[in-house]
Enzyme design. Structure first.
Site, mmCIF file in Angstrom:
data_model
loop_
_atom_site.group_PDB
_atom_site.id
_atom_site.type_symbol
_atom_site.label_atom_id
_atom_site.label_comp_id
_atom_site.label_asym_id
_atom_site.label_seq_id
_atom_site.Cartn_x
_atom_site.Cartn_y
_atom_site.Cartn_z
ATOM 1 N N ILE A 252 0.842 -1.206 0.000
ATOM 2 C CA ILE A 252 0.000 0.000 0.000
ATOM 3 C C ILE A 252 0.874 1.253 0.000
ATOM 4 C CG2 ILE A 252 -1.915 1.164 1.163
ATOM 5 C CD1 ILE A 252 -2.493 -1.578 2.546
ATOM 6 N N LYS B 116 -2.739 -2.399 16.456
ATOM 7 C CA LYS B 116 -3.311 -1.269 15.704
ATOM 8 C C LYS B 116 -4.176 -0.397 16.617
ATOM 9 C CE LYS B 116 -1.517 -2.025 11.672
ATOM 10 N NZ LYS B 116 -0.571 -1.077 11.091
ATOM 11 N N TYR C 210 -2.247 -8.753 16.377
ATOM 12 C CA TYR C 210 -2.024 -7.741 15.327
ATOM 13 C C TYR C 210 -3.035 -6.602 15.462
ATOM 14 C CZ TYR C 210 -2.627 -5.525 10.767
ATOM 15 O OH TYR C 210 -2.784 -4.593 9.772
ATOM 16 N N ASN D 13 9.796 -6.735 4.186
ATOM 17 C CA ASN D 13 8.780 -7.419 3.365
ATOM 18 C C ASN D 13 8.613 -6.709 2.023
ATOM 19 O OD1 ASN D 13 6.814 -9.415 2.948
ATOM 20 N ND2 ASN D 13 5.160 -8.022 3.550
ATOM 21 N N LEU E 277 -7.068 -13.622 0.344
ATOM 22 C CA LEU E 277 -7.858 -14.357 -0.651
ATOM 23 C C LEU E 277 -7.416 -14.112 -2.101
ATOM 24 C CD1 LEU E 277 -10.331 -16.103 -1.355
ATOM 25 C CD2 LEU E 277 -11.708 -14.030 -1.305
ATOM 26 N N SER F 217 -6.692 -0.475 10.648
ATOM 27 C CA SER F 217 -7.284 -1.612 9.945
ATOM 28 C C SER F 217 -8.707 -1.848 10.430
ATOM 29 C CB SER F 217 -6.438 -2.854 10.253
ATOM 30 O OG SER F 217 -7.058 -4.010 9.774
ATOM 31 N N ALA F 218 -9.527 -2.380 9.538
ATOM 32 C CA ALA F 218 -10.885 -2.773 9.926
ATOM 33 C C ALA F 218 -10.848 -3.830 11.011
ATOM 34 C CB ALA F 218 -11.623 -3.311 8.710
#
Ligand code: NAD
Ligand code: WQD
Length: 367
Positions: free
Chosen positions: A15, A160, A156, A38, A219, A128-129
């Site tokens: 992102i 956040k 994780y 990463n 996914l 994050s959601a």
């Protein structure tokens, strides 16, 4: 004309690289700091191939406050930071939680400390959601608005929500301290907490995307691996959810729209000085796993093999955003569809089966 200078931590990642591109295209100067944990420096060449400009790059760790101090000292024009640099694998965060807290929380504290020393007062944070956890536990909270109580269900997610709290406390303190001292300018301390839903897709040129070298767990990258022959089939995690087809619902947002969301949030902080604001960045459209398989099949032109398997521990039925606040306050809306995301991801995967570990496709170098 340069409209402003921004430090982008984690800017060679998925992102971050798209946001760096959007910033350069909007005439910001971009300085990236990333330890390449990463990501690959090759993305800097891809950014330049697309927009003709290259960000400045420093290979350093966000936990290394002295390294951050040096970067800010070398770039006194920087007034804002977009903070992506973090570890992001939900499953791994349950195995090595301390490492997640060290990098995600510790790195954010080092960054805020260094920013404060150098009077860098705006921060856009990659939240994050996942901070909402299972919003279906509340009535009327799907699609999820920002005022939905947060309740992350994994380490994780807790890093956040912890960083959201730290940033909020710090910005409020900076503003209050300035008022107490009778100093002007306290309102220059601002933060955007951007809660992304499911980022997906790649650049339509086919030369920038999510680096597929590690083992993906999301996914769409997994579907792309099935399509390119690196994986035999997709395991569908759960066919017994209370959705129209039994599979779980997510809000997939194209990474180009997400990058624009960062740009408008940054502009908003710099012009409206709102203090701390949380915004959901999602499309407002929920799609099931089966719908995603169908959409990806359509761009690939064949039926990809899948097998329904048990639910993945920690997964929830529905994470769909209510993005009204960002629509209204930031004048931002997603423009691209999940069909666009699938088509762009497939083009990127076909062009770069080895990701950034290979030369860019020839037509780009020769163009
Ligand atoms: P990514 O792994 O591609 O990017 C993260 C970048 O941070 C990488 O380039 C990595 O090398 C760098 N990094 C890691 N540790 C670092 C350190 N200690 N010092 C400096 N750099 C470091 O991930 P992404 O998908 O681009 O995610 C970016 C941000 O958005 C992360 O903070 C992530 O938690 C958050 N986020 C991602 C998603 C998603 O599904 N991709 C969803 C919501 C939030
Ligand atoms: C999407 C859907 C799976 C893989 C994660 C993080 C979240 C955020 C975004 C960082 C789910 C199903 C998946 C597979 C499947 N990241 N699935 N088979 O879990 O919604 O969100 O990425 O902040 O924090 O948790 O994304 O892409 O892993 O899964 O059936 O092989 O696809 O069950 O319903 P998720 P995902």
């Amino acid at each position: 004309m340069v409209v402003g200078s921004v430090l982008v931590t984690g800017g060679t990642g998925y992102i971050g690289s798209f946001t760096a591109l959007a910033l350069l295209e909007a005439d910001y100067k971009v300085v990236i700091v990333d330890n390449l944990y990463n990501s690959s420096k090759e993305v800097l060449n891809r950014i330049e191939l697309i927009c003709g400009k290259k960000p400045d790059f420093y290979e350093a760790d966000v936990c290394d406050e002295a390294a951050l101090d040096k970067i800010f000292a070398e770039h006194p024009d920087i007034d804002s930071v977009i903070h992506f640099g973090a570890l992001k694998a939900v499953g791994e965060s349950g195995e090595i939680p301390l490492e997640y807290y060290r990098v995600n929380v510790g790195g954010s504290i080092s960054l805020l400390q260094s920013m404060t020393k150098h009077n860098v007062s705006n921060i856009v944070f990659s939240s994050s959601a996942t901070v909402y956890g299972d919003a279906t536990r509340f009535p009327n909270m799907i699609p999820i608005p920002e005022h939905c109580p947060i309740g992350p269900t994994n380490p994780y997610g807790r890093t956040k929500s912890t960083v959201e709290g730290i940033i909020t406390d710090h910005i409020e303190a900076q503003r209050n301290n300035a008022t107490k001292k009778g100093e002007a300018g306290g309102e220059k301390w601002n933060a955007a907490l951007l809660r992304y839903f499911n980022p997906s897709g790649a650049h339509p040129s086919g030369i920038m995307g999510e680096n597929p070298l590690g083992v993906p767990y999301n996914l769409l990258p997994l579907l792309a691996q099935v399509a390119i022959g690196k994986r035999e089939k997709l395991l569908v995690f759960g066919g017994d959810y209370e959705s129209k087809d039994g599979t779980a619902i997510r809000d997939y947002i194209h990474v180009l729209d997400l990058a624009q969301g960062h740009l408008v949030a940054l502009n908003y902080l710099r012009t409206n000085t709102p203090g701390v604001k949380a915004w959901n960045l999602g499309s407002g459209r929920g799609s099931t796993v089966f719908e995603m398989i169908k959409a990806f099949n359509a761009v690939v032109g064949r039926e990809l093999p899948y097998q329904v398997s048990p639910r993945r521990p920690g997964d929830v039925l529905d994470l769909t955003a209510n993005p009204t606040l960002a629509n209204q306050e930031l004048n931002w809306k997603t423009k691209l569809t999940l069909e666009d995301a699938c088509a762009d991801l497939w083009k990127w995967t076909e062009n770069n089966p080895e990701g950034y570990n290979q030369e860019p496709p020839k037509e780009f170098v020769e163009a």
